[in-house]
Design a protein around this motif. Structure first.
Motif, PDB file in Angstrom:
ATOM      1  N   VAL A  26       0.834  -1.202   0.000  1.00  0.00           N
ATOM      2  CA  VAL A  26       0.000   0.000   0.000  1.00  0.00           C
ATOM      3  C   VAL A  26       0.869   1.252   0.000  1.00  0.00           C
ATOM      4  N   ASP A  57      -4.602  -0.736 -10.730  1.00  0.00           N
ATOM      5  CA  ASP A  57      -3.918  -0.357  -9.488  1.00  0.00           C
ATOM      6  C   ASP A  57      -4.930  -0.243  -8.350  1.00  0.00           C
ATOM      7  N   TYR A  58      -6.052   0.389  -8.668  1.00  0.00           N
ATOM      8  CA  TYR A  58      -7.115   0.539  -7.667  1.00  0.00           C
ATOM      9  C   TYR A  58      -7.609  -0.827  -7.207  1.00  0.00           C
ATOM     10  N   GLU A  59      -7.849  -1.739  -8.145  1.00  0.00           N
ATOM     11  CA  GLU A  59      -8.371  -3.060  -7.799  1.00  0.00           C
ATOM     12  C   GLU A  59      -7.376  -3.840  -6.934  1.00  0.00           C
ATOM     13  N   ILE A  73      -5.196  -2.660  -4.714  1.00  0.00           N
ATOM     14  CA  ILE A  73      -5.241  -2.172  -3.342  1.00  0.00           C
ATOM     15  C   ILE A  73      -6.601  -2.470  -2.711  1.00  0.00           C
ATOM     16  N   ASP A  74      -7.654  -2.434  -3.507  1.00  0.00           N
ATOM     17  CA  ASP A  74      -8.986  -2.757  -2.998  1.00  0.00           C
ATOM     18  C   ASP A  74      -9.028  -4.183  -2.467  1.00  0.00           C
ATOM     19  N   ALA A  90      -7.297  -3.850   1.081  1.00  0.00           N
ATOM     20  CA  ALA A  90      -7.944  -3.017   2.098  1.00  0.00           C
ATOM     21  C   ALA A  90      -9.051  -3.786   2.807  1.00  0.00           C
ATOM     22  N   ALA A 144      -5.030   1.763   4.166  1.00  0.00           N
ATOM     23  CA  ALA A 144      -5.236   1.077   2.896  1.00  0.00           C
ATOM     24  C   ALA A 144      -6.503   1.587   2.211  1.00  0.00           C
ATOM     25  N   SER A 145      -7.535   1.844   2.993  1.00  0.00           N
ATOM     26  CA  SER A 145      -8.779   2.369   2.416  1.00  0.00           C
ATOM     27  C   SER A 145      -8.555   3.769   1.856  1.00  0.00           C
ATOM     28  N   ARG A 151      -6.590   3.399  -1.405  1.00  0.00           N
ATOM     29  CA  ARG A 151      -7.507   2.861  -2.413  1.00  0.00           C
ATOM     30  C   ARG A 151      -8.393   3.962  -2.991  1.00  0.00           C
ATOM     31  N   ASP A 152      -8.942   4.803  -2.106  1.00  0.00           N
ATOM     32  CA  ASP A 152      -9.840   5.852  -2.582  1.00  0.00           C
ATOM     33  C   ASP A 152      -9.075   6.970  -3.292  1.00  0.00           C
ATOM     34  N   ARG A 188      -8.665   5.581  -6.666  1.00  0.00           N
ATOM     35  CA  ARG A 188      -9.951   5.615  -7.357  1.00  0.00           C
ATOM     36  C   ARG A 188     -10.245   7.015  -7.894  1.00  0.00           C
TER      37      ARG A 188
END
Length: 301
Positions: free
Chosen positions: A174, A191-193, A195-196, A199, A206-207, A210-211, A214
């Motif tokens: 992360v 990349d988003y997926e 880390i999602d 998280a 991590a959230s 991720r956001d 996004r």
């Protein structure tokens, strides 16, 4: 506390006395409305209360794994409730008294989330897990100051160690993703997926990353991403700042931040979020910074 609170002040001193040996700081302000809850968290209840107290946790043995798990879970909830000092106290006792590995991980996470870097104990160990912790801590401290050059240098240097070079540690993954984002490297939905998938519903950092990813990959959904993050974790200037790079959603973001300032005026992070949208050096921005500094000085006095 005022002149009419002598008895309560004495009760606070008596109840918190045992914590002196743990290295408590007199500069951490506790709101008047939370004093009784703080005392209850300190004084032993013999396991009869709904939540563990600091005294109960200090009396645990290493074999009492169920109670240790409960104490760590409670500390995590305290951190999510924006009570980092109390969350750190529980984790610090478990680390200082029992050397619980998960406790040091929780101390690091809470201290980094709330920029309480002075709460991190010395980590001189050179085993693989300790090297990973030290790398993660160093990268995140640098990124909290938006110093991507230092963060990259730390990662490059520490990657000479096999524990970091070949690591699949989620925390390091992360942190590397945030470093890439803040270094203006291209961001894809993949990349988003990635880390999602890492998280969890209670992992604040991590959230957040991720956001941020996004928002960068789909800026038209920035307001939705921020609102979802606020619902789970509250205001965080880093998420707001990432959205602030996209002027096309500024109107939606201003509506959100004005809501936060109006209904969460007690939250410093809401005001920091507002500052993201103010012109540097403007009268409003200068006054906001001055007021924030004055309030911080009063709290630490």
């Amino acid at each position: 506390l005022g002149k009419d609170d002598t008895a309560l002040a004495q009760r606070v001193r008596s109840a918190l006395g045992p914590l002196k040996e743990l290295g408590t700081s007199s500069t951490v302000a506790v709101h008047r409305d939370r004093i009784n809850a703080l005392i209850e968290s300190v004084v032993a209840n013999g396991g009869s209360g709904p939540q563990p107290s600091l005294a109960d946790v200090a009396a645990l043995s290493a074999s009492d794994t169920a109670s240790i798990d409960a104490a760590l879970a409670f500390a995590e909830r305290l951190a999510l409730a924006h009570l980092p000092s109390l969350a750190l106290a529980f984790s610090q006792i478990l680390w200082t008294r029992l050397a619980v590995p998960r406790a040091i991980d929780q101390i690091i996470e809470t201290a980094l989330d709330y920029e309480r870097f002075d709460s991190i104990p010395v980590m001189p160990e050179q085993d693989d897990r300790s090297i990973q912790r030290q790398t993660y801590f160093g990268i995140r401290v640098a990124l909290s100051q938006l110093d991507t050059a230092s963060a990259a240098a730390i990662l490059e240097q520490m990657s000479k160690h096999p524990a970091v070079a070949g690591s699949t540690d989620p925390a390091l993954t992360v942190a590397k993703a945030e470093l890439a984002l803040l270094s203006d490297q291209p961001v894809t939905y993949g990349d988003y997926e990635a880390i999602d998938a890492i998280a969890t519903s209670t992992w604040r950092y991590a959230s957040r990353v991720r956001d941020e990813l996004r928002i960068e990959s789909a800026p038209q959904n920035a307001a939705i991403a921020i609102d979802n993050y606020l619902t789970s974790f509250g205001n965080d200037v880093h998420v707001w700042a990432q959205a602030g790079y996209h002027p096309e959603v500024r109107a939606e973001l201003l509506a959100l931040v004005s809501r936060e300032v109006r209904y969460c005026s007690f939250d410093p992070e809401a005001w920091r979020a507002l500052a993201v949208f103010l012109e540097d050096g403007s009268d409003v921005e200068i006054e906001l910074q001055q007021r924030s500094a004055a309030q911080l000085a009063a709290a630490l006095a």
